[in-house]
Design a protein around this motif. Structure first.
Motif, PDB file in Angstrom:
ATOM      1  N   LYS A 165       0.834  -1.211   0.000  1.00  0.00           N
ATOM      2  CA  LYS A 165       0.000   0.000   0.000  1.00  0.00           C
ATOM      3  C   LYS A 165       0.867   1.258   0.000  1.00  0.00           C
ATOM      4  O   LYS A 165       0.605   2.207  -0.740  1.00  0.00           O
ATOM      5  N   VAL A 166       1.895   1.252   0.834  1.00  0.00           N
ATOM      6  CA  VAL A 166       2.795   2.407   0.853  1.00  0.00           C
ATOM      7  C   VAL A 166       3.438   2.593  -0.517  1.00  0.00           C
ATOM      8  O   VAL A 166       3.548   3.715  -1.033  1.00  0.00           O
ATOM      9  N   GLY A 167       3.821   1.468  -1.141  1.00  0.00           N
ATOM     10  CA  GLY A 167       4.403   1.534  -2.479  1.00  0.00           C
ATOM     11  C   GLY A 167       3.446   2.178  -3.470  1.00  0.00           C
ATOM     12  O   GLY A 167       3.846   3.002  -4.297  1.00  0.00           O
ATOM     13  N   ILE A 168       2.160   1.828  -3.363  1.00  0.00           N
ATOM     14  CA  ILE A 168       1.183   2.410  -4.287  1.00  0.00           C
ATOM     15  C   ILE A 168       1.070   3.915  -4.052  1.00  0.00           C
ATOM     16  O   ILE A 168       1.049   4.722  -4.997  1.00  0.00           O
ATOM     17  N   VAL A 169       1.037   4.311  -2.770  1.00  0.00           N
ATOM     18  CA  VAL A 169       0.966   5.748  -2.476  1.00  0.00           C
ATOM     19  C   VAL A 169       2.167   6.463  -3.076  1.00  0.00           C
ATOM     20  O   VAL A 169       2.041   7.531  -3.701  1.00  0.00           O
ATOM     21  N   LEU A 170       3.360   5.858  -2.925  1.00  0.00           N
ATOM     22  CA  LEU A 170       4.577   6.462  -3.485  1.00  0.00           C
ATOM     23  C   LEU A 170       4.443   6.618  -5.001  1.00  0.00           C
ATOM     24  O   LEU A 170       4.803   7.653  -5.567  1.00  0.00           O
ATOM     25  N   ALA A 171       3.914   5.598  -5.645  1.00  0.00           N
ATOM     26  CA  ALA A 171       3.750   5.647  -7.099  1.00  0.00           C
ATOM     27  C   ALA A 171       2.806   6.787  -7.472  1.00  0.00           C
ATOM     28  O   ALA A 171       3.078   7.566  -8.396  1.00  0.00           O
ATOM     29  N   ALA A 200       2.925  15.120 -13.212  1.00  0.00           N
ATOM     30  CA  ALA A 200       1.751  15.788 -13.775  1.00  0.00           C
ATOM     31  C   ALA A 200       1.813  17.288 -13.484  1.00  0.00           C
ATOM     32  O   ALA A 200       1.622  18.116 -14.374  1.00  0.00           O
ATOM     33  N   VAL A 201       2.126  17.636 -12.233  1.00  0.00           N
ATOM     34  CA  VAL A 201       2.208  19.049 -11.860  1.00  0.00           C
ATOM     35  C   VAL A 201       3.223  19.764 -12.745  1.00  0.00           C
ATOM     36  O   VAL A 201       3.020  20.887 -13.197  1.00  0.00           O
ATOM     37  N   PHE A 202       4.314  19.067 -13.031  1.00  0.00           N
ATOM     38  CA  PHE A 202       5.379  19.644 -13.851  1.00  0.00           C
ATOM     39  C   PHE A 202       4.856  20.034 -15.235  1.00  0.00           C
ATOM     40  O   PHE A 202       5.316  20.999 -15.831  1.00  0.00           O
ATOM     41  N   TYR A 203       3.868  19.270 -15.751  1.00  0.00           N
ATOM     42  CA  TYR A 203       3.412  19.489 -17.127  1.00  0.00           C
ATOM     43  C   TYR A 203       2.189  20.385 -17.231  1.00  0.00           C
ATOM     44  O   TYR A 203       1.654  20.551 -18.316  1.00  0.00           O
ATOM     45  N   VAL A 204       1.715  20.936 -16.090  1.00  0.00           N
ATOM     46  CA  VAL A 204       0.556  21.827 -16.179  1.00  0.00           C
ATOM     47  C   VAL A 204       1.063  23.270 -16.157  1.00  0.00           C
ATOM     48  O   VAL A 204       1.512  23.754 -15.114  1.00  0.00           O
ATOM     49  N   PRO A 205       1.045  23.963 -17.304  1.00  0.00           N
ATOM     50  CA  PRO A 205       1.634  25.308 -17.383  1.00  0.00           C
ATOM     51  C   PRO A 205       1.095  26.292 -16.349  1.00  0.00           C
ATOM     52  O   PRO A 205       1.881  27.052 -15.790  1.00  0.00           O
ATOM     53  N   PRO A 206      -0.218  26.330 -16.070  1.00  0.00           N
ATOM     54  CA  PRO A 206      -0.684  27.333 -15.113  1.00  0.00           C
ATOM     55  C   PRO A 206      -0.059  27.178 -13.722  1.00  0.00           C
ATOM     56  O   PRO A 206      -0.042  28.130 -12.944  1.00  0.00           O
ATOM     57  N   LEU A 207       0.435  25.991 -13.405  1.00  0.00           N
ATOM     58  CA  LEU A 207       0.982  25.771 -12.072  1.00  0.00           C
ATOM     59  C   LEU A 207       2.453  26.181 -11.971  1.00  0.00           C
ATOM     60  O   LEU A 207       3.042  26.106 -10.897  1.00  0.00           O
ATOM     61  N   ALA A 208       3.016  26.606 -13.103  1.00  0.00           N
ATOM     62  CA  ALA A 208       4.466  26.879 -13.123  1.00  0.00           C
ATOM     63  C   ALA A 208       4.937  27.806 -11.997  1.00  0.00           C
ATOM     64  O   ALA A 208       5.962  27.538 -11.376  1.00  0.00           O
ATOM     65  N   PRO A 209       4.216  28.917 -11.702  1.00  0.00           N
ATOM     66  CA  PRO A 209       4.719  29.788 -10.630  1.00  0.00           C
ATOM     67  C   PRO A 209       4.718  29.109  -9.266  1.00  0.00           C
ATOM     68  O   PRO A 209       5.496  29.472  -8.378  1.00  0.00           O
ATOM     69  N   LEU A 210       3.816  28.137  -9.105  1.00  0.00           N
ATOM     70  CA  LEU A 210       3.686  27.470  -7.806  1.00  0.00           C
ATOM     71  C   LEU A 210       4.526  26.210  -7.714  1.00  0.00           C
ATOM     72  O   LEU A 210       4.487  25.507  -6.704  1.00  0.00           O
ATOM     73  N   LEU A 211       5.270  25.908  -8.805  1.00  0.00           N
ATOM     74  CA  LEU A 211       5.874  24.579  -8.943  1.00  0.00           C
ATOM     75  C   LEU A 211       6.656  24.167  -7.703  1.00  0.00           C
ATOM     76  O   LEU A 211       6.439  23.090  -7.144  1.00  0.00           O
ATOM     77  N   THR A 212       7.549  25.061  -7.262  1.00  0.00           N
ATOM     78  CA  THR A 212       8.395  24.726  -6.114  1.00  0.00           C
ATOM     79  C   THR A 212       7.551  24.353  -4.898  1.00  0.00           C
ATOM     80  O   THR A 212       7.820  23.358  -4.222  1.00  0.00           O
ATOM     81  N   TRP A 213       6.504  25.161  -4.661  1.00  0.00           N
ATOM     82  CA  TRP A 213       5.715  24.958  -3.441  1.00  0.00           C
ATOM     83  C   TRP A 213       4.835  23.726  -3.530  1.00  0.00           C
ATOM     84  O   TRP A 213       4.342  23.241  -2.522  1.00  0.00           O
ATOM     85  N   LEU A 214       4.621  23.235  -4.748  1.00  0.00           N
ATOM     86  CA  LEU A 214       3.881  21.979  -4.873  1.00  0.00           C
ATOM     87  C   LEU A 214       4.824  20.779  -4.791  1.00  0.00           C
ATOM     88  O   LEU A 214       4.488  19.751  -4.227  1.00  0.00           O
ATOM     89  N   LEU A 215       5.994  20.956  -5.409  1.00  0.00           N
ATOM     90  CA  LEU A 215       6.904  19.802  -5.502  1.00  0.00           C
ATOM     91  C   LEU A 215       7.572  19.483  -4.168  1.00  0.00           C
ATOM     92  O   LEU A 215       7.734  18.308  -3.806  1.00  0.00           O
ATOM     93  N   ILE A 216       7.974  20.524  -3.436  1.00  0.00           N
ATOM     94  CA  ILE A 216       8.714  20.273  -2.192  1.00  0.00           C
ATOM     95  C   ILE A 216       7.894  19.437  -1.201  1.00  0.00           C
ATOM     96  O   ILE A 216       8.401  18.434  -0.677  1.00  0.00           O
ATOM     97  N   PRO A 217       6.626  19.803  -0.931  1.00  0.00           N
ATOM     98  CA  PRO A 217       5.871  18.962   0.023  1.00  0.00           C
ATOM     99  C   PRO A 217       5.744  17.515  -0.446  1.00  0.00           C
ATOM    100  O   PRO A 217       5.826  16.588   0.369  1.00  0.00           O
ATOM    101  N   MET A 218       5.568  17.322  -1.765  1.00  0.00           N
ATOM    102  CA  MET A 218       5.444  15.944  -2.255  1.00  0.00           C
ATOM    103  C   MET A 218       6.743  15.180  -2.062  1.00  0.00           C
ATOM    104  O   MET A 218       6.745  14.008  -1.687  1.00  0.00           O
ATOM    105  N   MET A 219       7.864  15.881  -2.292  1.00  0.00           N
ATOM    106  CA  MET A 219       9.166  15.249  -2.093  1.00  0.00           C
ATOM    107  C   MET A 219       9.338  14.854  -0.630  1.00  0.00           C
ATOM    108  O   MET A 219       9.746  13.726  -0.315  1.00  0.00           O
TER     109      MET A 219
END
Lengths: 97, 640, 204
Positions: free
Chosen positions: A14-20, A28-47
């Motif tokens: 289950k943990v593996g699936i969540v990681l996936a 996906a976030v990386f490829y959504v242009p409108p999110l570009a200004p927020l990219l760092t703040w979205l990616l860091i928490p996920m990391m």
């Protein structure tokens, strides 16, 4: 005591699936242009979430003795502390001393 | 015969069994013998580093010195610094850690005995690797902190004039970059080993707040090593990639920034300063109470200020870089943090003084060296605080004032503390006392010689004499004090000769020490001198801080010590002369593999340096084979 | 039964420690704490040196050269190897040696796939004009990911050694702690890549 028993294989998967899922979300976030200004703040928490899931579940920090967690966190703490200063001083470097 | 029958052939090498004789030193995993190996090797390097220092002082005795060339001078001061820091003070500390951690915490060995041997061999080969540079085109010549890009850019390598024209002395700095890398691996592993030993191998009842202060300081040092070594490892790798493979880490033309080297070096380098001084502080904290017959004043304050130093040591590194142009904010912040770190150090000083206060003091040689440590370290510490004032530091940077400061903390501090430890623990290690008269002669010669040699540097520095200059000109007012310093340096050399004679003679002719010659306080004095292989016949049960003292003395109403009739060291006669095996005590067996695996590392380093990839591969194969042999053999044959 | 799980997974000589914790596990965590500063230094160097103002004009920029879909797949492969690794440990702790061997082999295979991908990536970058000496970007990128790759390679060798040990009967249920130690190393190398993937590749 229950907290010392290792999780079942099913829980690991289950943990593996969540990681996936998080990884897919990251890309996906990386490829959504409108999110570009927020990219760092979205990616860091996920990391951080991925990092924590692997450390807590797969490396058993959630179940193991606190000392192990402290040893590891000390390393992370020192690394964040000193390298933040290095990055800040080198990126904002001026020569007016 | 029984033992021989048990020894199985394992892989290529038969399990060694000898515990006596020359060969046994190559295979030993006994922490006490490894400690002696560390100490002996460190002292050999101390002599080499000392000879380098004497040559430097001869060169600088008079203006316009012609004793050595500028090129040789650069190599000399660089190797002198690298030697004294990485090959003398650090391993000298490690010698005491090895020998006394298990004895002081009530254990039979360290947590990983073979890893311990591995650390020693890597350290030895790392040191020999650096010294091999003298025969392979010259020693490192960019100073002990090896600032980039002077050090890492091959275009800036020293040019030598030979019959065939000008040749760049290519690999000098590579010996530094790769040699320290090897030494770092040794330090990292012994640090992890000591941390686990101290946390996990304590005798029953030896709680953390009953640990001797020396052990506490060892623990702090081990954590500093654990976290500081990877930083220098990366810096050294970066320098290596620049120097050998054309990378751009510190190459300004390629966009790199030499300041990065300074940051990385000093993030390691400042904790390193405490790595060098804390072992001596630990030794002094053991010696002062014993020779003033009082418990250490403010045990908890000393321990916690040691820990505080360990943490704060991570926040002051940029005070080495004030003149590099970090900007006023960074300079001010690091100036303040540097002033703060003087506080826990001051706490220790006052506690040591209060320990001596109203004690029944015996001025034996170990105490003299400890007092020497405290007084000289105060001078070095105070001149250190003056560097915290940024504008003041601009004036001092790269002058002899800095040289004076760090010799007062590293020689007046660390070396005096370590000699105190040698005199204090010599009777435990060799079973005989060192000669007191010669010991005192050694102390006074060294103390006077030290102050003559390094005291004048304060004046020379403030007068503006730059460090690392191979000549100075007459008429600047430098002549007199340089001559005084040279006289001091040779006085130190004489004192060292006195020490060596005393050391050698006392081993044969010294007064028999018995288990407890100093009426001491900690567990290592409960066992016969020298200690048996297995250390403790029975693992002790600890009830107090300074447990051994409490076994010997109770207190009257005024707090004065009163001997307990049956107290004192236990010397179990029935066990005397018996081996651990005969007593049924399981000890790890000797092994060849740590030595074999360690040989791989310098070979790999030569392979990288000369781009001889077959040699790199061969070294890697030896390392991996050694590790396999190690993993596949049990720690002790008796278990199988 | 606080100690039971530990007792199963430990060498018999390590029962009596002051903290009740295994020596080797404590050493391993100390080592991993130290590795944080190792990779921290490499990542910080990359962050400083991949800034556009540092990169020489005319040399590749990160955004020109990164192939995000490709790297996403290889990152995913490495992440999943952590799952197979932890399943190998679970099997070892239950004494199911053949199953453990299978999961270990799966982990090593995923690791080798990742390394293969990295070799391909390095070669492609070199063809596109990014080498170690090209710019600070090339220098810091190759050294960071190269050291990570070296760590993965060492991990693969250790995993295969475990498989070898199990074949000669030297890896039984009581030796599960060996799998656990190498597992800790493996997971650590994996979470370092979690950071690298985000900080180096996605946040360009």
């Amino acid at each position: 005591m229950a907290e010392h028993e290792h999780p079942s294989e099913l829980q690991y998967i289950k943990v593996g699936i969540v990681l996936a899922i998080i990884t897919i979300a990251e890309v996906a976030v990386f490829y959504v242009p409108p999110l570009a200004p927020l990219l760092t703040w979205l990616l860091i928490p996920m990391m951080v979430l991925k990092f924590a899931l692997v450390a807590l579940w797969f490396m058993h920090l959630r179940f193991d003795n606190k000392l192990f967690r402290r040893l590891f966190m000390t390393g992370i703490f020192f690394a964040l502390g000193v390298y933040t200063v290095v990055i800040v001083t080198l990126v904002t470097k001026t020569s007016n001393f | 015969m029984a033992i021989a029958a048990q020894v199985m052939k394992r892989g290529a090498l038969r399990r060694p069994t000898a515990t006596r004789g020359l060969m046994s030193w190559f295979t030993t995993v006994d922490h006490k013998r490894i400690g002696i190996l560390y100490g002996t090797t460190a002292f050999m390097f101390f002599l080499l580093g000392g000879i380098e220092a004497l040559v430097i002082r001869v060169q600088l005795a008079r203006p316009n010195g012609e004793f050595v060339s500028a090129d040789l001078y650069n190599q000399l001061f660089t190797t002198h610094g690298v030697t004294m820091i990485f090959l003398v003070v650090m391993p000298f500390g490690a010698a005491f850690f090895n020998y006394f951690i298990p004895l002081m915490i009530g254990a039979r060995d360290v947590a990983f005995p073979r890893l311990n041997a591995f650390s020693y061999w890597i350290f030895l080969f790392g040191g020999l690797f650096i010294y091999s540079s003298w025969f392979l085109g010259g020693a490192p010549d960019s100073g002990w902190f090896n600032y980039a890009p002077l050090s890492t850019d091959p275009r800036f390598a020293t040019e030598l004039f030979t019959d065939t024209g000008r040749v760049a002395a290519q690999h000098r700095v590579d010996f530094y970059l790769l040699g320290l890398q090897i030494l770092g691996i040794a330090s990292m592993m012994s640090a992890a080993n000591f941390i686990v030993t101290i946390l996990n191998m304590r005798a029953p009842g030896m709680t953390l707040l009953r640990l001797p202060v020396f052990i506490w300081m060892t623990l702090v040092v081990s954590f500093l090593l654990l976290f500081a070594m990877p930083v220098i490892a990366v810096a050294l790798f970066q320098g290596m990639f620049d120097s050998l493979f054309g990378a751009n880490f510190f190459n300004v033309a390629g966009g790199g920034d030499p300041l990065l080297w300074q940051h990385m070096f000093w993030i390691f380098g400042h904790p390193e300063v405490y790595i060098l001084i804390l072992p001596a502080m630990g030794i002094v904290s053991e010696v002062l109470p014993v020779f003033s017959r009082k418990p250490l004043f403010g045990y908890a304050a000393i321990v916690f200020s040691g820990i505080a130093i360990g943490f704060m040591g991570w926040g002051v590194w940029a005070h080495h870089m004030f003149a590099a142009g970090l900007g006023p904010v960074a300079n001010a912040a690091f100036g303040i943090s540097t002033m703060f770190i003087a506080v826990p150090t001051g706490v220790k000083i006052f506690n040591w003084l209060a320990t001596l206060w109203q004690g029944s003091i015996r001025f034996a040689t170990p105490l003299l060296f400890s007092i020497g440590f405290v007084s000289m370290f105060i001078i070095g510490g105070l001149s250190g605080v003056t560097h915290a004032i940024v504008v003041h530091d601009y004036q001092q940077t790269d002058t002899y004032y800095i040289v004076a400061h760090f010799h007062y903390v590293l020689f007046g501090g660390a070396i005096f503390g370590l000699f105190s430890g040698v005199y204090y623990w010599y009777p435990k290690i060799y079973g005989r006392l060192m000669n007191e008269g010669m010991g005192k002669l050694h102390f006074w010669l060294m103390f006077i010689g030290f102050n003559l040699a390094f005291g004048p540097f304060h004046i020379l520095g403030l007068q503006g004499m730059p460090r690392r200059t191979y000549q100075f000109y007459p008429g600047y007012g430098f002549d007199f004090w340089n001559m005084v310093s040279t006289v001091g340096a040779f006085t130190i050399a004489v004192s060292t000769a006195v020490f060596m004679v005393n050391f050698a003679r006392s081993k044969k002719n010294g007064k028999k020490a018995g288990a407890d010659p100093w009426d001491a306080r900690t567990l290592e004095w409960t066992m016969p001198s020298p200690p048996p292989d297995y250390n403790f016949l029975e693992i002790p049960r600890v009830h107090h801080r300074d447990d051994f003292w409490h076994r010997k003395y109770s207190e009257d109403q005024k707090g004065r010590p009163v001997p307990v009739p049956v107290g004192g060291a236990e010397t179990p006669t029935e066990a005397e002369g018996k081996t651990a095996h005969e007593l049924g005590i399981h000890m790890p067996d000797p092994s060849y593999w740590p030595l074999v695996a360690a040989i791989g590392l310098p070979l790999m380093a030569y392979g990288v340096m000369y781009k001889m990839w077959w040699l790199l591969g061969a070294g890697a194969v030896i390392l991996v084979m050694g590790l396999y042999g190690w993993v596949l053999e049990p720690a002790s044959e008796e278990e199988h | 039964m606080a100690t039971e799980a530990h007792a199963v997974g430990q060498a018999h000589e390590e029962h009596h420690t002051s903290t009740g914790l295994s020596n080797i596990k404590m050493a391993m965590w100390a080592f991993l704490g130290s590795e944080c500063l190792f990779f921290g230094a490499l990542i910080s160097t990359y962050l400083i040196y991949s800034r556009p103002s540092r990169i020489l004009p005319g040399t590749p920029m990160p955004s020109d050269i990164y192939d995000i879909p490709y790297t996403s797949v290889s990152s995913f492969v490495l992440l999943m190897s952590s799952v197979t690794m932890v399943l190998a440990l679970a099997a070892a702790q239950r004494g199911e040696i053949p199953k453990m061997r299978l999961w270990l082999l799966a982990t090593a295979t995923l690791g080798m796939t990742f390394i293969g991908g990295q070799i391909y990536e390095f070669t492609t970058f070199a063809h596109e004009g990014l080498k170690l000496s090209t710019s600070t970007f090339g220098t810091s990128f190759f050294v960071l990911t190269g050291f990570h790759g070296a760590h993965v390679t060492v991990g693969i060798l250790m995993l295969l050694s475990l498989v070898g040990l199990s074949h000669v009967g030297r890896l039984e249920q009581k030796d599960a702690y060996k799998v656990e130690m190498i597992g800790l190393y493996w997971h650590f190398v994996d979470i370092v890549w979690v950071v690298i993937f985000t900080v180096v590749y996605l946040m360009t």
